[in-house]
Motif scaffolding. Structure first.
Motif, PDB file in Angstrom:
ATOM      1  N   GLY A 199       0.820  -1.211   0.000  1.00 16.36           N
ATOM      2  CA  GLY A 199       0.000   0.000   0.000  1.00 16.36           C
ATOM      3  C   GLY A 199       0.850   1.255   0.000  1.00 16.36           C
ATOM      4  N   TRP A 200       1.914   1.279   0.830  1.00 16.82           N
ATOM      5  CA  TRP A 200       2.775   2.467   0.870  1.00 16.82           C
ATOM      6  C   TRP A 200       3.549   2.623  -0.421  1.00 16.82           C
ATOM      7  CZ3 TRP A 200       8.005   3.457   0.517  1.00 16.82           C
ATOM      8  CH2 TRP A 200       8.404   4.742   0.878  1.00 16.82           C
ATOM      9  N   TYR A 201       3.792   1.527  -1.135  1.00 12.76           N
ATOM     10  CA  TYR A 201       4.534   1.645  -2.387  1.00 12.76           C
ATOM     11  C   TYR A 201       3.780   2.529  -3.386  1.00 12.76           C
ATOM     12  CZ  TYR A 201       7.013   0.509  -6.663  1.00 12.76           C
ATOM     13  OH  TYR A 201       7.728   0.597  -7.835  1.00 12.76           O
ATOM     14  N   GLY A 202       2.458   2.528  -3.313  1.00 12.14           N
ATOM     15  CA  GLY A 202       1.705   3.450  -4.171  1.00 12.14           C
ATOM     16  C   GLY A 202       2.051   4.895  -3.875  1.00 12.14           C
ATOM     17  N   TYR A 203       2.223   5.222  -2.591  1.00 11.06           N
ATOM     18  CA  TYR A 203       2.629   6.583  -2.243  1.00 11.06           C
ATOM     19  C   TYR A 203       4.063   6.853  -2.674  1.00 11.06           C
ATOM     20  CZ  TYR A 203       3.465  10.815   0.438  1.00 11.06           C
ATOM     21  OH  TYR A 203       3.788  12.102   0.798  1.00 11.06           O
ATOM     22  N   TYR A 204       4.912   5.850  -2.571  1.00  9.07           N
ATOM     23  CA  TYR A 204       6.292   6.004  -3.056  1.00  9.07           C
ATOM     24  C   TYR A 204       6.290   6.293  -4.559  1.00  9.07           C
ATOM     25  CZ  TYR A 204      10.875   4.623  -4.821  1.00  9.07           C
ATOM     26  OH  TYR A 204      12.092   4.604  -5.487  1.00  9.07           O
ATOM     27  N   LYS A 205       5.479   5.549  -5.294  1.00  8.95           N
ATOM     28  CA  LYS A 205       5.391   5.766  -6.745  1.00  8.95           C
ATOM     29  C   LYS A 205       4.927   7.185  -7.043  1.00  8.95           C
ATOM     30  CE  LYS A 205       4.776   4.704 -11.169  1.00  8.95           C
ATOM     31  NZ  LYS A 205       5.919   4.518 -12.099  1.00  8.95           N
ATOM     32  N   PHE A 206       3.918   7.646  -6.320  1.00 13.51           N
ATOM     33  CA  PHE A 206       3.433   9.012  -6.514  1.00 13.51           C
ATOM     34  C   PHE A 206       4.532  10.025  -6.199  1.00 13.51           C
ATOM     35  CE2 PHE A 206       1.924  12.810  -4.340  1.00 13.51           C
ATOM     36  CZ  PHE A 206       1.122  13.395  -5.310  1.00 13.51           C
ATOM     37  N   SER A 207       5.248   9.811  -5.101  1.00 11.42           N
ATOM     38  CA  SER A 207       6.243  10.791  -4.654  1.00 11.42           C
ATOM     39  C   SER A 207       7.400  10.915  -5.635  1.00 11.42           C
ATOM     40  CB  SER A 207       6.762  10.397  -3.266  1.00 11.42           C
ATOM     41  OG  SER A 207       5.723  10.412  -2.315  1.00 11.42           O
ATOM     42  N   VAL A 208       7.962   9.788  -6.084  1.00 12.53           N
ATOM     43  CA  VAL A 208       9.120   9.870  -6.971  1.00 12.53           C
ATOM     44  C   VAL A 208       8.711  10.438  -8.333  1.00 12.53           C
ATOM     45  CG1 VAL A 208      10.344   8.025  -5.785  1.00 12.53           C
ATOM     46  CG2 VAL A 208       8.874   7.460  -7.727  1.00 12.53           C
ATOM     47  N   GLU A 209       7.522  10.112  -8.793  1.00  6.64           N
ATOM     48  CA  GLU A 209       7.063  10.679 -10.064  1.00  6.64           C
ATOM     49  C   GLU A 209       6.885  12.186  -9.947  1.00  6.64           C
ATOM     50  OE1 GLU A 209       6.692   9.510 -13.001  1.00  6.64           O
ATOM     51  OE2 GLU A 209       6.576   7.322 -12.860  1.00  6.64           O
ATOM     52  N   GLU A 210       6.302  12.633  -8.843  1.00  8.77           N
ATOM     53  CA  GLU A 210       6.091  14.069  -8.658  1.00  8.77           C
ATOM     54  C   GLU A 210       7.414  14.794  -8.457  1.00  8.77           C
ATOM     55  OE1 GLU A 210       3.508  17.357  -8.607  1.00  8.77           O
ATOM     56  OE2 GLU A 210       3.193  15.250  -9.152  1.00  8.77           O
ATOM     57  N   GLU A 211       8.335  14.177  -7.746  1.00 10.82           N
ATOM     58  CA  GLU A 211       9.637  14.807  -7.533  1.00 10.82           C
ATOM     59  C   GLU A 211      10.411  14.937  -8.838  1.00 10.82           C
ATOM     60  OE1 GLU A 211      10.396  13.279  -2.919  1.00 10.82           O
ATOM     61  OE2 GLU A 211      11.251  12.195  -4.625  1.00 10.82           O
ATOM     62  N   LEU A 212      10.411  13.895  -9.653  1.00 12.44           N
ATOM     63  CA  LEU A 212      11.099  13.983 -10.947  1.00 12.44           C
ATOM     64  C   LEU A 212      10.423  14.987 -11.859  1.00 12.44           C
ATOM     65  CD1 LEU A 212      11.951  10.231 -11.691  1.00 12.44           C
ATOM     66  CD2 LEU A 212      13.547  12.065 -11.120  1.00 12.44           C
ATOM     67  N   PHE A 213       9.104  15.050 -11.820  1.00 12.84           N
ATOM     68  CA  PHE A 213       8.346  16.017 -12.623  1.00 12.84           C
ATOM     69  C   PHE A 213       8.743  17.444 -12.259  1.00 12.84           C
ATOM     70  CE2 PHE A 213       4.531  18.714 -12.964  1.00 12.84           C
ATOM     71  CZ  PHE A 213       4.260  18.597 -14.321  1.00 12.84           C
ATOM     72  N   GLN A 214       8.736  17.756 -10.962  1.00 13.72           N
ATOM     73  CA  GLN A 214       9.089  19.101 -10.523  1.00 13.72           C
ATOM     74  C   GLN A 214      10.576  19.386 -10.730  1.00 13.72           C
ATOM     75  OE1 GLN A 214       6.853  21.228  -9.702  1.00 13.72           O
ATOM     76  NE2 GLN A 214       5.076  19.879  -9.451  1.00 13.72           N
ATOM     77  N   TYR A 215      11.411  18.369 -10.558  1.00 11.27           N
ATOM     78  CA  TYR A 215      12.844  18.554 -10.752  1.00 11.27           C
ATOM     79  C   TYR A 215      13.159  18.887 -12.214  1.00 11.27           C
ATOM     80  CZ  TYR A 215      17.860  17.465 -10.728  1.00 11.27           C
ATOM     81  OH  TYR A 215      19.217  17.527 -10.865  1.00 11.27           O
ATOM     82  N   GLU A 216      12.499  18.189 -13.134  1.00  8.94           N
ATOM     83  CA  GLU A 216      12.702  18.484 -14.551  1.00  8.94           C
ATOM     84  C   GLU A 216      12.261  19.897 -14.898  1.00  8.94           C
ATOM     85  OE1 GLU A 216      12.417  14.379 -17.134  1.00  8.94           O
ATOM     86  OE2 GLU A 216      10.544  15.328 -16.525  1.00  8.94           O
ATOM     87  N   LEU A 217      11.108  20.304 -14.372  1.00  8.01           N
ATOM     88  CA  LEU A 217      10.603  21.641 -14.682  1.00  8.01           C
ATOM     89  C   LEU A 217      11.556  22.725 -14.196  1.00  8.01           C
ATOM     90  CD1 LEU A 217       6.779  21.347 -13.891  1.00  8.01           C
ATOM     91  CD2 LEU A 217       7.875  21.484 -16.127  1.00  8.01           C
ATOM     92  N   ARG A 218      12.129  22.532 -13.028  1.00  4.62           N
ATOM     93  CA  ARG A 218      12.982  23.569 -12.470  1.00  4.62           C
ATOM     94  C   ARG A 218      14.404  23.516 -13.002  1.00  4.62           C
ATOM     95  NH1 ARG A 218       8.806  22.617  -9.694  1.00  4.62           N
ATOM     96  NH2 ARG A 218       7.901  24.092  -8.216  1.00  4.62           N
ATOM     97  N   LYS A 219      14.837  22.369 -13.457  1.00  4.41           N
ATOM     98  CA  LYS A 219      16.209  22.250 -13.951  1.00  4.41           C
ATOM     99  C   LYS A 219      16.297  22.496 -15.452  1.00  4.41           C
ATOM    100  CE  LYS A 219      20.237  19.204 -13.753  1.00  4.41           C
ATOM    101  NZ  LYS A 219      20.584  19.267 -15.178  1.00  4.41           N
ATOM    102  N   GLU A 220      15.353  21.920 -16.198  1.00  2.00           N
ATOM    103  CA  GLU A 220      15.406  22.008 -17.656  1.00  2.00           C
ATOM    104  C   GLU A 220      14.308  22.875 -18.251  1.00  2.00           C
ATOM    105  OE1 GLU A 220      15.379  18.075 -19.173  1.00  2.00           O
ATOM    106  OE2 GLU A 220      17.076  17.391 -17.954  1.00  2.00           O
ATOM    107  N   GLY A 221      13.320  23.244 -17.436  1.00  2.00           N
ATOM    108  CA  GLY A 221      12.229  24.067 -17.939  1.00  2.00           C
ATOM    109  C   GLY A 221      11.173  23.298 -18.711  1.00  2.00           C
ATOM    110  N   ARG A 222      11.238  21.978 -18.706  1.00  3.25           N
ATOM    111  CA  ARG A 222      10.238  21.158 -19.402  1.00  3.25           C
ATOM    112  C   ARG A 222      10.136  19.813 -18.703  1.00  3.25           C
ATOM    113  NH1 ARG A 222      12.065  17.400 -23.315  1.00  3.25           N
ATOM    114  NH2 ARG A 222      10.189  17.820 -24.532  1.00  3.25           N
ATOM    115  N   ALA A 223       8.990  19.171 -18.878  1.00  3.48           N
ATOM    116  CA  ALA A 223       8.740  17.880 -18.259  1.00  3.48           C
ATOM    117  C   ALA A 223       8.571  16.818 -19.326  1.00  3.48           C
ATOM    118  CB  ALA A 223       7.485  17.948 -17.385  1.00  3.48           C
ATOM    119  N   THR A 224       9.096  15.632 -19.046  1.00  4.73           N
ATOM    120  CA  THR A 224       8.924  14.493 -19.956  1.00  4.73           C
ATOM    121  C   THR A 224       8.161  13.360 -19.275  1.00  4.73           C
ATOM    122  OG1 THR A 224      11.080  13.605 -19.295  1.00  4.73           O
ATOM    123  CG2 THR A 224      11.017  15.052 -21.222  1.00  4.73           C
TER     124      THR A 224
END
Length: 381
Positions: A199-224
């Motif tokens: 059950g917690w792995y679902g939250y882990y999946k959400f967290s890492v996806e959101e972190e990579l999404f925000q990291y891409e936006l702030r580092k490269e200015g675009r999301a993939t």
């Protein structure tokens, strides 16, 4: 409760924002629970309501005159019957207030320590570029499904600056996503996933996806990638609606929805491995500047998809620690018990012919000869 509030440190009272004040008011309004506990203990007289009503600060001023005669007549025994549930409410409310104040102080300290990063700069990444339809699709998908989540949940999992969460195990397991992402070693992911039956792995999946999404936006200015909302919730809604359709007798529609959700989450996993490869190559200390995952292994049946999944957890945790400037603490599960998790990228052939990377008790085993394996198999048949 009034006395308890006055006993709080002045620094914590001043650090309360609108959000923490709202949490405090919500905690104070748990006074109805006091009534229920009092009734259960046998105190069903009018004093139960009057004393409990005074526990709720927002109601106190309006009740003082009306309940004064009852309070003067209340016996000591009835007051003792209400003491335990009332004190429980007080302790819970004060703990909530202190936690909210500490979290707000920690958040302010972290933001103040980020040079050149104001709150507005942190909260709003640059707009999508003209003609970048991948970025536009990813942002639109994430924003659309974010609106389908209840506001209290969105507020709870809102992305925070690095260092907002504490360093304890429970703090990391319950922390909101951060940028750069929180380092979650494999042993920590197993600690949260196994007792909760993934059950917690679902939250882990959400967290890492959101972190990579925000990291891409702030580092490269675009999301993939579509972020936590755009990756996880399409799958969740598709499965829920699919099951509902099957329960209503629409078997074909239900199967189609479930299949669509499965394909979506599977493609998202392939895309996650691609982005993890890009992240780990940024720091030579993590992977010697080389990719560590075969993205297409996500499409293979178990145990191959599990192998690439745990490797993704390990290397992303190392990359996150490097990005945050944190010292990497040895992961016993990935680096000792199962050496293949922390090994450089290998092919399927290398994995099956190299027992030394399988388990801790096969570290000294010699490599297998493919020709000998084929010969032995042919003799059996």
């Amino acid at each position: 409760l009034t006395i308890a509030v006055q006993c709080l440190p002045v620094a914590e009272q001043k650090s309360m924002t609108k959000r923490s004040a709202s949490k405090w008011r919500s905690s104070c309004r748990i006074a109805p629970i006091t009534i229920i506990l009092a009734v259960a203990s046998g105190s069903v007289r009018t004093e139960a309501f009057t004393i409990a009503s005074r526990c709720a600060l927002p109601w106190r001023s309006a009740r003082n005159t009306a309940v004064q005669p009852y309070l003067e007549e209340a016996s000591r025994w009835q007051a003792c019957q209400l003491a335990i549930p009332t004190s429980t409410c007080a302790v819970f409310a004060v703990a909530t207030l202190r936690g909210a104040a500490r979290k707000e102080q920690r958040r302010r300290g972290v933001r103040g320590a980020l040079p050149g990063k104001s709150k507005s700069e942190y909260s709003y990444p640059p707009p999508p570029r003209e003609g970048d339809y991948i970025d536009r699709f990813c942002r639109a998908t994430n924003a659309a499904f974010e609106q389908l989540v209840l506001p209290p949940i969105r507020e709870k999992v809102q992305v925070q600056p690095a260092g907002t969460a504490g360093s304890d195990i429970l703090d990391k397991l319950t922390a909101a996503p951060e940028v750069p992402g929180i380092s979650r070693p494999l042993w920590l992911v197993m600690t949260g996933s196994i007792p909760t039956i993934l059950g917690w792995y679902g939250y882990y999946k959400f967290s890492v996806e959101e972190e990579l999404f925000q990291y891409e936006l702030r580092k490269e200015g675009r999301a993939t990638g579509c972020g936590g909302y755009g990756t996880l919730f399409p799958f969740v809604f598709a499965v829920l609606f699919g099951l509902a359709a099957r329960a209503a007798g629409l078997l074909q529609l239900g199967d189609i929805l479930i299949a669509m959700g499965s394909v979506w989450i599977l493609l998202g996993q392939v895309n996650l491995y691609r982005r993890v490869n890009e992240v780990v190559q940024e720091d030579p200390c993590v992977s010697d500047g080389k990719p560590v995952l075969w993205e297409w292994w996500a499409l293979l049946p178990p145990p191959i998809d599990v192998i690439v999944g745990v490797r993704q957890v390990h290397f992303l945790a190392r990359a996150s620690a490097a990005a945050r400037g944190e010292a990497w603490e040895k992961d016993v599960v990935a680096e000792e018990l199962f050496p293949f998790i922390s090994a450089p990228r290998f092919s399927l052939k290398e994995f099956f012919l190299t027992p030394s990377m399988w388990f801790w008790f096969t570290k000294d085993a010699d490599n297998l000869d493919l020709q000998q394996v084929v010969d032995k198999s042919s003799k059996k048949f």
